[in-house]
Design a protein around this motif. Structure first.
Motif, PDB file in Angstrom:
ATOM      1  N   ALA A   1      -6.237   2.837  12.045  1.00  0.00           N
ATOM      2  CA  ALA A   1      -6.971   3.364  12.528  1.00  0.00           C
ATOM      3  C   ALA A   1      -7.757   4.153  11.649  1.00  0.00           C
ATOM      4  N   VAL A   2      -8.106   4.804  10.284  1.00  0.00           N
ATOM      5  CA  VAL A   2      -8.651   4.970   9.637  1.00  0.00           C
ATOM      6  C   VAL A   2      -9.237   4.332   8.290  1.00  0.00           C
ATOM      7  N   ALA A   3      -7.716   3.629   8.000  1.00  0.00           N
ATOM      8  CA  ALA A   3      -9.303   2.369   7.139  1.00  0.00           C
ATOM      9  C   ALA A   3      -9.642   1.359   8.331  1.00  0.00           C
ATOM     10  N   ASN A   4      -9.964   1.000   9.948  1.00  0.00           N
ATOM     11  CA  ASN A   4     -10.690   0.120   9.997  1.00  0.00           C
ATOM     12  C   ASN A   4     -11.875   0.982  10.305  1.00  0.00           C
ATOM     13  N   ALA A   5     -11.961   2.784  10.163  1.00  0.00           N
ATOM     14  CA  ALA A   5     -13.101   2.876  10.345  1.00  0.00           C
ATOM     15  C   ALA A   5     -13.446   2.814   9.089  1.00  0.00           C
ATOM     16  N   VAL A   6     -13.207   2.845   7.883  1.00  0.00           N
ATOM     17  CA  VAL A   6     -13.968   2.771   6.869  1.00  0.00           C
ATOM     18  C   VAL A   6     -14.288   1.512   6.279  1.00  0.00           C
ATOM     19  N   TRP A   7     -13.915   0.170   6.985  1.00  0.00           N
ATOM     20  CA  TRP A   7     -14.765  -0.912   7.395  1.00  0.00           C
ATOM     21  C   TRP A   7     -16.095  -0.601   7.648  1.00  0.00           C
ATOM     22  N   HIS A   8     -15.876   0.196   9.377  1.00  0.00           N
ATOM     23  CA  HIS A   8     -16.728  -0.177   9.439  1.00  0.00           C
ATOM     24  C   HIS A   8     -18.493   0.700   9.161  1.00  0.00           C
ATOM     25  N   ALA A   9     -17.705   1.867   8.410  1.00  0.00           N
ATOM     26  CA  ALA A   9     -18.726   2.476   7.873  1.00  0.00           C
ATOM     27  C   ALA A   9     -19.720   1.517   6.735  1.00  0.00           C
ATOM     28  N   THR A  10     -18.490   1.311   5.350  1.00  0.00           N
ATOM     29  CA  THR A  10     -19.103   0.794   4.323  1.00  0.00           C
ATOM     30  C   THR A  10     -19.474  -1.026   4.768  1.00  0.00           C
ATOM     31  N   GLY A  11     -18.494  -2.061   5.700  1.00  0.00           N
ATOM     32  CA  GLY A  11     -18.395  -3.452   5.933  1.00  0.00           C
ATOM     33  C   GLY A  11     -17.276  -3.859   4.239  1.00  0.00           C
ATOM     34  N   VAL A  12     -16.572  -3.000   3.967  1.00  0.00           N
ATOM     35  CA  VAL A  12     -15.167  -3.632   2.832  1.00  0.00           C
ATOM     36  C   VAL A  12     -14.106  -3.121   3.731  1.00  0.00           C
ATOM     37  N   ARG A  13     -13.283  -4.693   4.119  1.00  0.00           N
ATOM     38  CA  ARG A  13     -11.719  -3.966   3.901  1.00  0.00           C
ATOM     39  C   ARG A  13     -11.065  -3.942   3.185  1.00  0.00           C
ATOM     40  N   HIS A  14     -10.158  -2.981   3.223  1.00  0.00           N
ATOM     41  CA  HIS A  14      -9.322  -2.550   2.709  1.00  0.00           C
ATOM     42  C   HIS A  14      -8.336  -2.494   2.448  1.00  0.00           C
ATOM     43  N   ARG A  15      -7.238  -3.087   1.977  1.00  0.00           N
ATOM     44  CA  ARG A  15      -6.043  -4.288   2.893  1.00  0.00           C
ATOM     45  C   ARG A  15      -5.018  -3.040   1.767  1.00  0.00           C
ATOM     46  N   HIS A  16      -5.528  -2.245   1.107  1.00  0.00           N
ATOM     47  CA  HIS A  16      -4.302  -1.974  -0.130  1.00  0.00           C
ATOM     48  C   HIS A  16      -4.570   0.029  -0.111  1.00  0.00           C
ATOM     49  N   LEU A  17      -3.365   0.646   0.567  1.00  0.00           N
ATOM     50  CA  LEU A  17      -3.387   1.892   0.987  1.00  0.00           C
ATOM     51  C   LEU A  17      -2.564   2.972  -1.152  1.00  0.00           C
ATOM     52  N   PRO A  18      -3.543   3.667  -0.940  1.00  0.00           N
ATOM     53  CA  PRO A  18      -4.042   4.393  -0.512  1.00  0.00           C
ATOM     54  C   PRO A  18      -5.563   3.918  -0.315  1.00  0.00           C
ATOM     55  N   ILE A  19      -6.264   4.569   0.265  1.00  0.00           N
ATOM     56  CA  ILE A  19      -7.897   3.550   0.741  1.00  0.00           C
ATOM     57  C   ILE A  19      -8.191   4.944  -1.044  1.00  0.00           C
ATOM     58  N   ARG A  20      -8.199   4.794  -2.130  1.00  0.00           N
ATOM     59  CA  ARG A  20      -8.389   6.224  -3.067  1.00  0.00           C
ATOM     60  C   ARG A  20     -10.155   5.765  -3.409  1.00  0.00           C
ATOM     61  N   PRO A  21     -10.943   7.125  -4.223  1.00  0.00           N
ATOM     62  CA  PRO A  21     -11.977   6.669  -3.869  1.00  0.00           C
ATOM     63  C   PRO A  21     -12.106   5.565  -5.272  1.00  0.00           C
ATOM     64  N   ASP A  22     -11.846   5.809  -6.379  1.00  0.00           N
ATOM     65  CA  ASP A  22     -11.606   4.330  -7.020  1.00  0.00           C
ATOM     66  C   ASP A  22     -12.396   3.608  -6.756  1.00  0.00           C
ATOM     67  N   ARG A  23     -10.622   2.471  -5.365  1.00  0.00           N
ATOM     68  CA  ARG A  23     -11.108   2.108  -4.718  1.00  0.00           C
ATOM     69  C   ARG A  23     -12.220   1.942  -4.000  1.00  0.00           C
ATOM     70  N   VAL A  24     -13.018   2.221  -3.611  1.00  0.00           N
ATOM     71  CA  VAL A  24     -14.040   2.477  -3.138  1.00  0.00           C
ATOM     72  C   VAL A  24     -14.908   2.136  -3.745  1.00  0.00           C
ATOM     73  N   LEU A  25     -15.281   2.290  -4.892  1.00  0.00           N
ATOM     74  CA  LEU A  25     -16.092   2.510  -5.676  1.00  0.00           C
ATOM     75  C   LEU A  25     -16.052   1.121  -6.548  1.00  0.00           C
ATOM     76  N   MET A  26     -14.857   0.221  -6.706  1.00  0.00           N
ATOM     77  CA  MET A  26     -14.575  -0.868  -7.486  1.00  0.00           C
ATOM     78  C   MET A  26     -14.997  -2.234  -6.209  1.00  0.00           C
ATOM     79  N   ALA A  27     -15.108  -2.339  -5.134  1.00  0.00           N
ATOM     80  CA  ALA A  27     -14.247  -2.529  -3.953  1.00  0.00           C
ATOM     81  C   ALA A  27     -16.180  -3.571  -3.967  1.00  0.00           C
ATOM     82  N   GLY A  28     -16.290  -4.648  -4.410  1.00  0.00           N
ATOM     83  CA  GLY A  28     -17.537  -5.103  -3.750  1.00  0.00           C
ATOM     84  C   GLY A  28     -17.048  -5.958  -3.055  1.00  0.00           C
ATOM     85  N   GLY A  29     -15.924  -6.489  -2.696  1.00  0.00           N
ATOM     86  CA  GLY A  29     -15.758  -7.381  -1.408  1.00  0.00           C
ATOM     87  C   GLY A  29     -14.814  -6.706  -0.578  1.00  0.00           C
ATOM     88  N   ASP A  30     -13.567  -7.482  -0.193  1.00  0.00           N
ATOM     89  CA  ASP A  30     -12.251  -6.511   0.320  1.00  0.00           C
ATOM     90  C   ASP A  30     -12.138  -6.485  -0.573  1.00  0.00           C
TER      91      ASP A  30
END
Length: 704
Positions: A674-703
C-alpha cells in the motif's frame, strides 16, 4: 455458581498483567533469581566457512571466576536424528559443539561459563580461536535461480492449475515484473534468555519462548531424555515474532548445567541475535499477470526465491500468498531456495505473506494502471467464489466488505488515478491500497478449568503470551464460558507441565487455546451440581480439542483486510513520509478490541517500516552483516509514524465456538505494498525493490 455476567468477549479490557508489567513485578526469563547461578557467554565464529583448528582455553580458564569452556572437543553429545514438533529436522546450529565445522559467520564455537555475567563476557571476548578458513558464498540474487530447489514443508512449495503460457498468450494485457525484499530481522524488545538447572533428576528450563511444549520436546529429543523429565517455563515474554523457538542459548544452558551440576543462565546480546535468532530471508520474486480488457485475470504466476543456510533448509513461502486471493484460469506459484553460507532463516511475522504480498499487490496495482481500472475495482472483479487453487469453499470471506468500508473511511472515492499531480508545497502526495490475507486455523490443544472453593476459577492452558494479550483474551473467553465476572478468573500459562498446546504463532494461538478453554469450561459446568459445595482441592474438568478441530480442514480459512496509505514525497531529498494509514480487517470475532487494535496497528507500523526502512546488508568479504545492531539496522521510529488507524468488519467464524479467526499477522500483510503503491501515485515512479530509501527515490529516473 453465583451472580453471572455475559458478553465480555468483544469488550475492551486492559491487560490483566498490565500493572505487573509497568511496575516491574512481572519478571522475564533473564531476571528470575536462582541460588548458585552461573552465567554462560557464547563465542561466535569470525569466519563464514571453515573449521575450528584450535582454541586457546588455558588462559581463559585461568581468569577470575571462570568455571568452564565448552566447545566441540568436550561438550556433551546430542541426538539430531529426530523430527521436531513442527515437522522438520533440528537446525544444526542449535545442536551446539558437535563438530569443528563452521557453517556461517556467527556460528557458535564455544561457551564460557563463569560466576558472573561480567566475568563470562570478559573471558569469552579474550578466547583465541584458530580457524582453517574456506571460501564462502553469501551473494544472493535472482540470478541464482538455476541453483534453486523446492522444499515441501507445511506449505506446498509448488502449486499449478491450468495452462499458464496459453493463458498469458490469450491475455490482452500482461504484467511481468520482478520484485525484491531484503534480509529483515525480528529483534523483539526482550533478548533471548534461558536458565537451566537439574532438580531431583528433572531438567527445568526458565526461558523466553513461544511455546514451552515446543522447547521441552526439542530438548528432550536432543538430550535423549524422557519427555516427562523436562519442564520448561516461560511466564512473560517480551516479544517473539517467530524467533523464539529452540535456539543455541537454551541448548548451551542445558549443556553447562549438566556439566557443572548447577544452574546456568545464557542470554544473547543484541548483536548475537542477528546471527542466532533467525531472520526473514531476502527474496527475489517474479510475478506475471495476464488479464482481459475488463480486468478479469486469465493467468497468475508468482515465483519466489530465497536463500537458506548450507546446513538447514528453510523456505519463505512468498508465492503461496496468492493461492487464496484472486481467481484465474491458470494459477502457477512456486517458492524455491538456494543454499548459501549464511545463518538459517526462520519464521518472521507473516512468513511468506509479508514479502509475497508486496510483490503480488504491487503487480495488481501495475495491472490496474495498465488497464485504466480502479485498483479496488480490479480486485473486486477477481474475487473467487472458492479457493482459486484448492477448490475448497471459504469458511468466510469478507475482503470486499473491507475494501468498501475502508474506501469510504479513507476518502478513496474521487481519487484521480493519474500519478504525480497532487502537490502541497515541496511535497508530492499520493494514495495507495492493497489487500491483506493470512491463513487461520486451530490446532489441537488441551486445557483444564478448576472451580475453586473460594468461588474463583483457575484456567490452566499452556499458551504463550508474547505481548499479544493472550492472557487477557483467555480470561474473557473463560469468563463468558463460565458466565462469571472476569475478576473471578485466574489464568495460568507458559508451563509445559500444563499439558500440550499449540505454540504462539501462525495466528492460531488464541483461537486454539480459546477452543480448549471453552470445551473444558463447558465440561466443568456440566459436572457441577447447582448449589453444590466445592471441596478444598476444587473440581477440575479437562479438554482435548484434537477431534473437534480436525473438521476445519474441509474449508479454506483466512483473515482478510484492506490496507490504505497516503504518502508525501520530497523529490528534492527523496524523503518519503507516510501521513496516514487505514486498515480494515475481517479477522473473525474480536475478543478484546483494546489489544486487538494494538496488534493490528503494530503490524501496519511494521509494514511501513518494511516499506521504507528495514534492510540488513551482508558483507560479501566477511560474510557478516554491516551494523548488526539497532543503530545500524533501521526501523521506523515514533517520528516516522503519522495517523494510523485499524478497525474491522463483522466476521465471526461460524465453525469456531467463540467465532475467532486470528489477528497476529494479517496487520502487516499488504501494508508495504500500500505504501509503495502510494509512492507510485505520488511520483509516477514504480519501486519494486524494498526499502524505498531516499537514494532510490532520487536516483529513479524510471521504474526502480
Amino acid at each position: 455458581m453465583t451472580t453471572a455476567t455475559q458478553g465480555l468477549v468483544g469488550t475492551a479490557h486492559p491487560r490483566v498483567e498490565g500493572r505487573d508489567k509497568v511496575t516491574g513485578a512481572a519478571r522475564y526469563a533473564g531476571e528470575i533469581p536462582f541460588a548458585e547461578l552461573a552465567h554462560g557467554w557464547l563465542v561466535l565464529s569470525t569466519v563464514a566457512r571453515g573449521r575450528v583448528r584450535a582454541l586457546e582455553t588455558g588462559p581463559v580458564l585461568a581468569l577470575p571466576g571462570v568455571l568452564a569452556v565448552l566447545h566441540h572437543g568436550n561438550a556433551p553429545r546430542v541426538e539430531t536424528d529426530y523430527t521436531g514438533l513442527l515437522g522438520g529436522r533440528p537446525d544444526p546450529s542449535a545442536a551446539l559443539f558437535q563438530s569443528d565445522r563452521v557453517a556461517h559467520r556467527g556460528w557458535p564455537v564455544a561457551l564460557v561459563v563463569a560466576e558472573t555475567s561480567e566475568q563470562a563476557r570478559e573471558a569469552a571476548e579474550s578466547l583465541v580461536v584458530h580457524y582453517e578458513q574456506e571460501p564462502h558464498d553469501v551473494d544472493f540474487s535472482a540470478g541464482r535461480a538455476s541453483e534453486a530447489y523446492a522444499l515441501d514443508s507445511h506449505v506446498p512449495a509448488v502449486a499449478e492449475k491450468g495452462d499458464l503460457e496459453a493463458a498469458l498468450a490469450a491475455s490482452a494485457v500482461v504484467v511481468d515484473a520482478e520484485y525484491t525484499t531484503p534480509e529483515e530481522h525480528h529483534n523483539p524488545m526482550e533478548p533471548h534468555a534461558a536458565t537451566a538447572r537439574w532438580e531431583g533428576g528433572r531438567l527445568e528450563v526458565v526461558d523466553s519462548n513461544q511455546g514451552t511444549n515446543w522447547v521441552a520436546g526439542e530438548l528432550a529429543s536432543l538430550f535423549s531424555l524422557d519427555p516427562a523429565s523436562v519442564r520448561v517455563r516461560s511466564e512473560h515474554v517480551g516479544g517473539g515474532f517467530g524467533s523464539k523457538g529452540l535456539r543455541a542459548h537454551q541448548v548451551a544452558a542445558v549443556m553447562a548445567a549438566t556439566v557443572l551440576q548447577r544452574p546456568v543462565r545464557v542470554v544473547m546480546t543484541r548483536r548475537q541475535m542477528f546471527s542466532l535468532a533467525g531472520y526473514r530471508s531476502p527474496t527475489a520474486q517474479r510475478v506475471r499477470l495476464g488479464a482481459d480488457p475488463d480486468g478479469r485475470l486469465r493467468a497468475l504466476e508468482h515465483r519466489a526465491l530465497n536463500p537458506t543456510s548450507a546446513v538447514h533448509d528453510f523456505v519463505e513461502p512468498s508465492a503461496a500468498a496468492g493461492r487464496s486471493m484472486y481467481a484465474a484460469d491458470a494459477h502457477h506459484t512456486a517458492s524455491q531456495i538456494v543454499r548459501l553460507d549464511v545463518p538459517t532463516p526462520t519464521w518472521m511475522r507473516a512468513p511468506g505473506e509479508a514479502p509475497g504480498s508486496f510483490a503480488l499487490e504491487s503487480a495488481l496495482d501495475e495491472l490496474a494502471e495498465r488497464l485504466g481500472i480502479d485498483p479496488i475495482e480490479l480486485r473486486v472483479r477477481n474475487e473467487p467464489e472458492v479457493g482459486p487453487v484448492s477448490g475448497l469453499p471459504f469458511g468466510s470471506r469478507n475482503l470486499v466488505a473491507c475494501f468498501r468500508e475502508g474506501a469510504r473511511r479513507f476518502g478513496w472515492d474521487g481519487r484521480d488515478p493519474r500519478p504525480g499531480l497532487r502537490r502541497e508545497g515541496r511535497w508530492l502526495l499520493g494514495t495507495g491500497t492493497a489487500a491483506a490475507s493470512f491463513p487461520t486455523t486451530a490446532m489441537p490443544s488441551t486445557a483444564a478449568v478448576t472451580a475453586e472453593a473460594d468461588g474463583t476459577f483457575t484456567v490452566g492452558v499452556n499458551a504463550a503470551d508474547i505481548g499479544t494479550g493472550a492472557r487477557t483474551a483467555l480470561t474473557l473467553v473463560a469468563a463468558d464460558a463460565l458466565e462469571v465476572p472476569a475478576d473471578r478468573i485466574r489464568v495460568r500459562l507458559g508451563d509445559s507441565d500444563l499439558g500440550p498446546a499449540i505454540i504462539a504463532g501462525g495466528s492460531m494461538g488464541t483461537r486454539s487455546w480459546s477452543w480448549a478453554v471453552t470445551a473444558a469450561a463447558g465440561e466443568l459446568r456440566r459436572s457441577l451440581a447447582p448449589g453444590a459445595d466445592i471441596p478444598p482441592e476444587g473440581i477440575t474438568a479437562r479438554s482435548n480439542t484434537a477431534e473437534a478441530v480436525a473438521a476445519l480442514a474441509q474449508k479454506e480459512r483466512h483473515a482478510f483486510g484492506a490496507q490504505f496509505a497516503e504518502v508525501a514525497v520530497d523529490p528534492a531529498t527523496g524523503e518519503v513520509r507516510v501521513r496516514r494509514m487505514l486498515g480494515v480487517f475481517a479477522a473473525g470475532r474480536i475478543v478484546n478490541p483494546l489489544t486487538a487494535r494494538n496488534q493490528l496497528v503494530g503490524g501496519m507500523i511494521w509494514g511501513l517500516s518494511m516499506a521504507l526502512h528495514e534492510e540488513a546488508v551482508r558483507d560479501r568479504a566477511s560474510g557478516g552483516l554491516y551494523g548488526a545492531d539497532l543503530a545500524g539496522y533501521h526501523v521506523a521510529a515514533h517520528a516516522d509514524i503519522g495517523d494510523i488507524e485499524a478497525d474491522w468488519v463483522d466476521d465471526p467464524d461460524p465453525d469456531d465456538p467463540v467465532g475467532i479467526k486470528g489477528i497476529g499477522e494479517v496487520g502487516i500483510v499488504g501494508a508495504a505494498a500500500a505504501v509503495a503503491n502510494a509512492v507510485w501515485h505520488a511520483t509516477g515512479v514504480r519501486h519494486r525493490h524494498l526499502p524505498i530509501r531516499p537514494d532510490r527515490v532520487l536516483m529513479a529516473g524510471g521504474d526502480a
